[in-house]
Motif scaffolding. Structure first.
Motif, short mmCIF file in Angstrom:
data_model
loop_
_atom_site.label_atom_id
_atom_site.label_comp_id
_atom_site.label_asym_id
_atom_site.label_seq_id
_atom_site.Cartn_x
_atom_site.Cartn_y
_atom_site.Cartn_z
N ARG A 78 -120.57 -83.74 19.20
CA ARG A 78 -121.48 -83.64 18.06
C ARG A 78 -121.50 -84.93 17.25
N THR A 79 -120.35 -85.56 17.11
CA THR A 79 -120.29 -86.84 16.41
C THR A 79 -121.09 -87.89 17.15
N VAL A 80 -120.90 -87.99 18.46
CA VAL A 80 -121.65 -88.96 19.25
C VAL A 80 -123.14 -88.68 19.15
N CYS A 81 -123.53 -87.44 19.25
CA CYS A 81 -124.94 -87.05 19.15
C CYS A 81 -125.54 -87.50 17.82
N ASN A 82 -124.86 -87.18 16.73
CA ASN A 82 -125.36 -87.57 15.40
C ASN A 82 -125.44 -89.08 15.24
N CYS A 83 -124.47 -89.79 15.76
CA CYS A 83 -124.49 -91.25 15.69
C CYS A 83 -125.63 -91.83 16.52
N LEU A 84 -125.89 -91.25 17.68
CA LEU A 84 -126.99 -91.71 18.52
C LEU A 84 -128.33 -91.48 17.82
N LYS A 85 -128.46 -90.34 17.16
CA LYS A 85 -129.70 -90.07 16.42
C LYS A 85 -129.88 -91.09 15.29
N LYS A 86 -128.79 -91.39 14.62
CA LYS A 86 -128.85 -92.37 13.53
C LYS A 86 -129.23 -93.74 14.07
N ALA A 87 -128.60 -94.15 15.17
CA ALA A 87 -128.90 -95.44 15.78
C ALA A 87 -130.35 -95.48 16.26
N TYR A 88 -130.81 -94.39 16.82
CA TYR A 88 -132.19 -94.29 17.31
C TYR A 88 -133.16 -94.60 16.17
N SER A 89 -132.89 -94.07 15.00
CA SER A 89 -133.80 -94.28 13.86
C SER A 89 -133.73 -95.71 13.32
N GLN A 90 -132.65 -96.42 13.58
CA GLN A 90 -132.49 -97.79 13.09
C GLN A 90 -133.17 -98.82 14.00
N PHE A 91 -133.55 -98.40 15.19
CA PHE A 91 -134.22 -99.29 16.13
C PHE A 91 -135.58 -98.69 16.49
N PRO A 92 -136.59 -98.90 15.63
CA PRO A 92 -137.89 -98.25 15.85
C PRO A 92 -138.63 -98.76 17.08
N ASN A 93 -138.22 -99.87 17.64
CA ASN A 93 -138.92 -100.44 18.80
C ASN A 93 -138.35 -100.00 20.14
N VAL A 94 -137.47 -99.02 20.14
CA VAL A 94 -136.89 -98.61 21.42
C VAL A 94 -137.91 -97.82 22.23
N ASN A 95 -137.76 -97.92 23.53
CA ASN A 95 -138.61 -97.21 24.47
C ASN A 95 -137.98 -95.83 24.66
N SER A 96 -138.68 -94.78 24.26
CA SER A 96 -138.09 -93.43 24.29
C SER A 96 -137.74 -92.99 25.71
N ALA A 97 -138.51 -93.40 26.70
CA ALA A 97 -138.18 -93.04 28.08
C ALA A 97 -136.88 -93.73 28.51
N ALA A 98 -136.70 -94.98 28.12
CA ALA A 98 -135.46 -95.70 28.46
C ALA A 98 -134.26 -95.04 27.80
N VAL A 99 -134.44 -94.61 26.56
CA VAL A 99 -133.34 -93.93 25.84
C VAL A 99 -132.97 -92.64 26.57
N SER A 100 -133.96 -91.85 26.91
CA SER A 100 -133.70 -90.57 27.60
C SER A 100 -133.05 -90.79 28.96
#
Length: 127
Positions: A81-103
């Motif tokens: 759960r900690t890793v999940c929440n941190c990943l969500k937070k990091a995701y929001s800090q990098f708006p230019n990420v490719n969502s398919a690459a993340v998944s």
């Protein structure tokens, strides 16, 4: 323990030992989730930024090493759960990420996470 039969002494000792084991397990679980911070998650995945923003090619070995390290740390429900929440937070800090690459990142690195990396993931439901 004078005046207590040896059978009752054994039962008391087993009970005390069982309580000790439960207390130790709780301390270990707490320590495991405390070892994972958003700083750890970010530093382990910083090598993935190029892949995650371009969405092309394959993640580099250092990136996959970080993904594998995180998967290895996330062995308990609180840690996942900690890793999940941190990943969500990091995701929001990098708006230019490719969502398919993340998944696709965990699978591209040969790692199976028990949750999808997405801003919509409800981390509180992860076991």
């Amino acid at each position: 323990m004078a005046g207590i039969s040896s059978k009752n002494k054994a039962v008391v000792l087993v009970g005390v030992f069982a309580i000790f084991l439960v207390a130790m397990e709780m301390m270990v679980m707490q320590a495991e989730s405390a070892d994972i911070s958003c700083g750890t998650v970010t530093s382990d995945l910083i090598q993935c930024v190029g892949y995650l923003t371009s969405g092309q090619g394959k993640p580099n070995p250092n990136c996959c090493g970080g993904v594998k390290k995180l998967a290895g740390l996330a062995t308990t429900t609180p840690a996942r759960r900690t890793v999940c929440n941190c990943l969500k937070k990091a995701y929001s800090q990098f708006p230019n990420v490719n969502s398919a690459a993340v998944s696709n990142l965990p699978g591209s690195c040969g790692v199976n996470l028990p949750f999808k990396i997405s801003p919509q993931t409800d981390c509180s439901t992860i076991n």
